[in-house]
Design a protein around this motif. Structure first.
Motif, PDB file in Angstrom:
ATOM      1  N   GLU A   1       0.817  -1.202   0.000  1.00 55.72           N
ATOM      2  CA  GLU A   1       0.000   0.000   0.000  1.00 55.72           C
ATOM      3  C   GLU A   1       0.859   1.263   0.000  1.00 55.72           C
ATOM      4  OE1 GLU A   1      -3.416   0.108   2.491  1.00 55.72           O
ATOM      5  OE2 GLU A   1      -3.592  -2.069   2.551  1.00 55.72           O
TER       6      GLU A   1
ATOM      7  N   GLN B   1       1.970   1.937  -3.451  1.00 57.39           N
ATOM      8  CA  GLN B   1       0.893   2.541  -4.229  1.00 57.39           C
ATOM      9  C   GLN B   1       0.751   4.022  -3.902  1.00 57.39           C
ATOM     10  OE1 GLN B   1      -0.988   0.925  -6.643  1.00 57.39           O
ATOM     11  NE2 GLN B   1      -1.660   3.023  -7.078  1.00 57.39           N
TER      12      GLN B   1
ATOM     13  N   GLU C   1       3.529   5.932  -5.618  1.00 58.77           N
ATOM     14  CA  GLU C   1       3.258   6.006  -7.066  1.00 58.77           C
ATOM     15  C   GLU C   1       2.170   7.022  -7.361  1.00 58.77           C
ATOM     16  OE1 GLU C   1       1.730   3.094 -10.690  1.00 58.77           O
ATOM     17  OE2 GLU C   1       2.408   2.232  -8.788  1.00 58.77           O
ATOM     18  N   ASP C   2       1.120   7.028  -6.524  1.00 52.76           N
ATOM     19  CA  ASP C   2       0.033   7.982  -6.748  1.00 52.76           C
ATOM     20  C   ASP C   2       0.491   9.423  -6.541  1.00 52.76           C
ATOM     21  OD1 ASP C   2      -1.616   5.886  -7.292  1.00 52.76           O
ATOM     22  OD2 ASP C   2      -2.532   5.818  -5.293  1.00 52.76           O
TER      23      ASP C   2
END
Length: 562
Positions: free
Chosen positions: A502, A505, A508-509
């Motif tokens: 998580e 992620q 990356e976001d």
């Protein structure tokens, strides 16, 4: 990060509102199961005049059909993607069919032909078992989702098993009170069966709906592809820990045989009735006092059930299961020798002696419903730890399947054995009507049908067979490998792994904008950066996310307690 995990485990463990709601929902589902397991065969044999051996065959076939439904429903659960959660929607889907079919199972219809009678019985039994499967798998699967703490999961399993045991025994008590209310003098007829089924179905529906509306899935489980029949059998074959739990259920089918034949065993073993005038209930006979034969066992098993989490924490699942099994076998063997060698009318065959035998045996029953649920919840984590795949639906479908096979054997073989020793409910009802109930001639007529030899054979089926099965299932537990050290390590690793995924992620976001061109440009620039510059934001995000995850669990626990 391990320190954070240890801190979290120490804070967890209290019984929260979420756990109580889960346990009440489990109790609601088992009210109907207890009624069906204890009284369905007797109703079909006594009220609908169906052959007892034929009914046993139908029940066995229906259990095998429901096993196929286990695989189908388990796959559907793993593949579905509902906003309400992974398990909760299925609890709602099954609530009304289960309640309606539980009531229909005890509706008297005066069939004019045997064909119509048996078609109706097959229809009702098969549909009820499928609806029960739809409720059973998600209700058990919820256990692994209601908390991220292993201690809280164990406590929830203990509470759920306590209320489940109460639910399985409740129908016998309600039947007796319904007989008092209807003034039937202890005779359980079509009216008494229907009223009792309505009460059980209504209460069960309320508690099951409570589980859907109020129980929270704290652990978020992603949708998986599910498995084919071949893959599920391969999963069972390759998952050694699950195979062991599966085997203990199958080898331990006799543990539940007493519930399946409680009504028939009462009529045979307590042929002279039970004098309960000291509590204002007079003398009860036959199926009206089926609850009484196991009342002391219920008391002692309840003590064990309450202390299950404490004992399990001290001994661990493996030792606890084996100790209970060996103890149960010793009690049944000694009690059987005393009962069968005692003369007719002697204390060793009296209801007081039976209550003593049952009281000591009850301590062995306590962990039987609790430990497999805890172990399967651990196995779900264990498989995710080993393979990276988390399939609660599949794992608990296999658990449900093993439970179905065990129940199929316990109920159907129990009825077959009772039929084989010469008992028939319709014939028993006929001889019971000779003379005034409780008179010398009435009791003599019953004794001429229910002989001492029949009692000895029934005792072996009702009492010794459960002990033999406890012994067999305990031997299999020698090979169970998930101990406390393994559980602690795998949960730490899983928490870190989930946080890493998580956090990656999140990074990356944050680093990529919605503009594809700009995103590509930033990604190219990112690729040229040094490794140290890349690792820093990830490590920060990982630590922050891990702490947030623990805080989120704390908050959800606090909310539940409030």
């Amino acid at each position: 990060m391990a320190d954070l995990m240890n801190k979290k485990e120490k804070k967890a463990g209290a019984l929260t509102a979420n756990m109580w709601i889960y346990a009440l929902g489990l109790m609601g589902i088992n009210l109907g199961i207890g009624l069906i397991n204890s009284y369905q065969a007797e109703f079909f044999n006594k009220i609908l005049q169906a052959d007892l051996m034929a009914v046993a065959g139908i029940i066995l076939a229906a259990k095998f059909i429901s096993i196929v439904a286990d695989f189908v429903i388990g796959n559907l659960i793993d593949r579905a993607n509902f906003k309400a959660g992974k398990m909760r929607p299925w609890i709602l889907f099954s609530a009304f069919p289960l309640a309606i079919l539980t009531m229909i199972s005890f509706v008297y219809i005066p069939f004019s032909s045997n064909a119509g009678r048996y078609v109706y019985i097959i229809f009702v039994v098969v549909l009820w078992n499928i609806s029960m499967t739809m409720a059973d798998i998600p209700s058990q699967g919820m256990l692994s989702l209601i908390s991220k703490s292993s201690e809280e999961v164990n406590n929830a399993a203990g509470l759920g098993n306590t209320l489940k045991s109460i639910a399985l025994a409740a129908p016998g008590v309600f039947v007796s009170f319904v007989c008092i209310l209807t003034g039937s003098d202890g005779a359980v007829g079509e009216k008494e069966y229907l009223i009792t089924s309505g009460i059980m179905a209504g209460l069960g529906l309320i508690f099951q709906l409570l589980m859907y509306f109020k129980c929270k899935e704290v652990v978020k489980s992603n949708t998986s592809a599910g498995m084919s029949f071949k893959e599920m059998f391969r999963e069972l074959k390759n998952n050694k820990m699950l195979l062991i739990v599966f085997g203990t259920y199958i080898l331990g089918f006799g543990r539940n045989i007493g519930l399946g034949i409680a009504v028939q065993a009462t009529c045979i073993l307590i042929r002279d009735g039970i004098d309960l005038s000291f509590i204002g209930m007079g003398t009860l006979y036959g199926d009206a006092c089926s609850w009484a034969i196991g009342i002391t066992s219920a008391i002692s098993s309840m003590v064990t059930i309450v202390f299950n989490p404490v004992i399990n924490k001290k001994l661990g699942e493996k030792k606890y299961f084996m100790v209970a099994g060996f103890y149960g076998f010793a009690v049944t063997l000694i009690s059987t020798l005393i009962y069968t060698l005692s003369p007719s009318g002697g204390f060793g065959r009296s209801i007081w002696a039976i209550w003593i035998y049952q009281f000591f045996l009850g301590f062995a029953y306590g962990p039987n419903g609790y430990l497999p649920m805890v172990m399967t919840a651990d196995i779900v984590d264990y498989q995710e730890w080993k393979t990276g795949k988390r399939t609660e639906g599949t794992q608990f479908a296999i658990l449900s399947m093993s439970n179905k096979l065990s129940n199929a054997l316990s109920v159907s073989l129990g009825i077959l054995f009772i039929g084989a020793i010469g008992y028939d409910a319709a014939k028993y009802a006929d001889v019971s009507q000779f003379g005034v109930q409780g008179s010398a001639e009435n009791l003599q007529a019953i004794a001429s049908y229910v002989t001492d030899g029949m009692q000895n054979k029934a005792w072996i089926v009702y009492f010794l067979l459960p002990g033999l099965c406890m012994l067999a299932s305990s031997l299999l537990m020698f090979f169970y490998k998930i101990d406390e050290k393994t559980k602690k390590q795998m949960r730490e690793d899983l928490a870190i792994r989930r946080a890493e995924n998580e956090a990656a992620q999140i990074v990356e976001d944050e680093e990529c904008s919605d503009n594809c061109a700009e995103c590509d440009k930033e990604c190219d620039l990112r690729a040229s950066d040094t490794q140290e510059e890349t690792e820093k934001p990830f490590d920060e995000a990982l630590a922050e996310h891990f702490e947030e995850e623990l805080k989120e669990t704390d908050d959800s626990t606090t909310d539940s307690e409030e």
